[in-house]
Design an enzyme around this catalytic site. Structure first.
Site, short mmCIF file in Angstrom:
data_model
loop_
_atom_site.label_atom_id
_atom_site.label_comp_id
_atom_site.label_asym_id
_atom_site.label_seq_id
_atom_site.Cartn_x
_atom_site.Cartn_y
_atom_site.Cartn_z
N ASP A 260 0.84 -1.19 0.00
CA ASP A 260 0.00 0.00 0.00
C ASP A 260 0.88 1.25 0.00
O ASP A 260 0.38 2.36 -0.07
CB ASP A 260 -0.90 -0.01 1.25
CG ASP A 260 -1.86 1.16 1.28
OD1 ASP A 260 -2.57 1.36 0.27
OD2 ASP A 260 -1.91 1.89 2.29
N GLU A 265 6.94 6.81 -3.60
CA GLU A 265 5.53 7.15 -3.86
C GLU A 265 5.28 8.65 -3.90
O GLU A 265 4.29 9.11 -4.49
CB GLU A 265 4.62 6.51 -2.81
CG GLU A 265 4.75 7.12 -1.42
CD GLU A 265 3.81 6.48 -0.39
OE1 GLU A 265 3.80 5.25 -0.27
OE2 GLU A 265 3.09 7.25 0.28
#
Ligand code: NAD
Length: 333
Positions: A260, A265
């Site tokens: 996740d 990111e």
């Protein structure tokens, strides 16, 4: 009335923060861009800023905030690896966070990733929509009787352990600060880190990112994993050395990866980049493995968690503005 500049605002942040601030002596200015050295000066005239996981609160940013008159940085998350706390202290900035909101949200998402990847639900969903009812390539395994390794038995890790116990799994754990009473009561065995790696069919990470835990999952630790094991990361991307796991996935040593959070990111997750060319080659490689599942940092995204994050963030900002003591574990500097 305190004015707070809220950075990296998404529609759900706006909805929940505005509701929590309703009727309170608090004005919020919402920015959809992230906080960093270049955007910090837009907090001019604000007593506080509210930031999130991918804002970059480095020394330069914090100095600019302090020079603009900001006194309080209210993080609307639990992790604070993106804040230079030493620099914040030197700049006289108070930094607060939301230490716990819903450990269930994150632990349940970890379980959702495991079930989805193991039973190939994501692939089955696409196939059925295209009227392809073949089951080829969708074989999973029973969780019952397998071993789940929990790394980090804090708030989220303990809930995750309970969920995996509920599937009939043996749950083993590693934490430098173990909780023996909890473990005994919940049928969880603490082992040395290397032993957790060696026996786990599923390894789920629930520890903070610190200089010591950076790349905890690397070529050497991946090599100690049981062949075919699945690694699940809902904590922080930099806990995993992406190059090492790609190599292990290509060799078939790693059986699955469900994440996740991703090392790089920042600037990618939380944004709609569907019309753009992805520049991150390692991320692109991850996306084409059939045994890799990626969600974009959404484990916290439940109504309950968002309400609690907004409630505690607003409470922190109000306490900061009138000099009231903060609730335990919220104040970082
Ligand atoms: P917590 O502070 O309650 O627990 C963390 C645990 O990790 C502690 O028990 C600590 O002793 C342990 N730990 C520290 N170093 C370790 C190491 N080297 N090896 C093993 N264990 C170690 O935190 P939490 O609320 O359970 O959150 C865990 C992590 O989840 C956070 O640090 C955050 O990065 C992440 N998180 C992610 C999301 C998301 O949306 N994906 C949301 C919230 C939190």
């Amino acid at each position: 009335m305190t004015t707070t500049a809220v950075y990296d605002t998404k529609p759900y942040d706006y909805e929940y923060l505005a509701a929590a601030a309703d009727g309170k002596p608090l004005r919020m200015v919402f920015h959809d861009f992230r906080l960093g050295a270049e955007t910090a000066r837009l907090a001019e005239g604000c007593g506080a800023v509210c930031a999130f996981v991918n804002d970059q609160l480095d020394r330069e940013c914090l100095k600019t905030l302090a020079a603009c008159g900001v006194r309080h940085v209210a993080m609307r998350c639990a992790g604070f690896n993106n804040v230079d706390l030493t620099a914040a202290r030197e700049c006289g900035l108070t930094v607060t966070r939301v230490p716990a909101y819903s450990p269930y949200a994150v632990a349940e998402h970890a379980a959702a990733l495991v079930l989805t990847l193991n039973r190939r639900i994501h692939r089955a969903f696409n196939r059925v929509r295209e009227q392809n009812f073949s089951l080829a390539g969708l074989v999973g395994f029973d969780l019952h009787g397998k071993t789940c390794g929990i790394v980090g038995t804090g708030k989220i890790g303990r809930v995750a352990a309970g969920i995996f116990r509920g599937f009939g799994m043996r749950v083993v754990a590693y934490d430098p600060t173990p909780q023996p009473e909890w473990a005994a009561a919940h049928g969880v065995e603490y082992l040395a880190f290397d032993d957790v790696l060696a026996v786990s069919d599923i390894l789920s990470l629930h520890l903070p990112l610190t200089p010591d835990t950076h790349h905890l999952i690397n070529a050497a630790t991946v090599a100690r994993l049981k062949p075919g094991a699945m690694v699940v990361n809902t904590s922080r991307g930099k806990l995993i050395d992406t190059t090492a796991v790609i190599d292990a996935l290509k060799r078939g040593h790693l059986g699955g990866l469900a994440i996740d959070v991703y090392e790089e990111e920042e600037g990618m997750f939380f944004e709609d980049l569907s019309g753009e060319v992805l520049q991150d080659d390692e991320f692109s490689r991850l996306l084409v493995f059939p045994n890799v599942l990626v969600t974009a940092h959404q484990a916290f995204l439940t109504r309950e968690a968002l309400s609690e994050i907004a409630r505690v963030t607003v409470d922190n900002i109000l306490r900061g503005s009138c000099g009231e003591p903060f609730l335990p574990n919220t104040m970082l500097t």
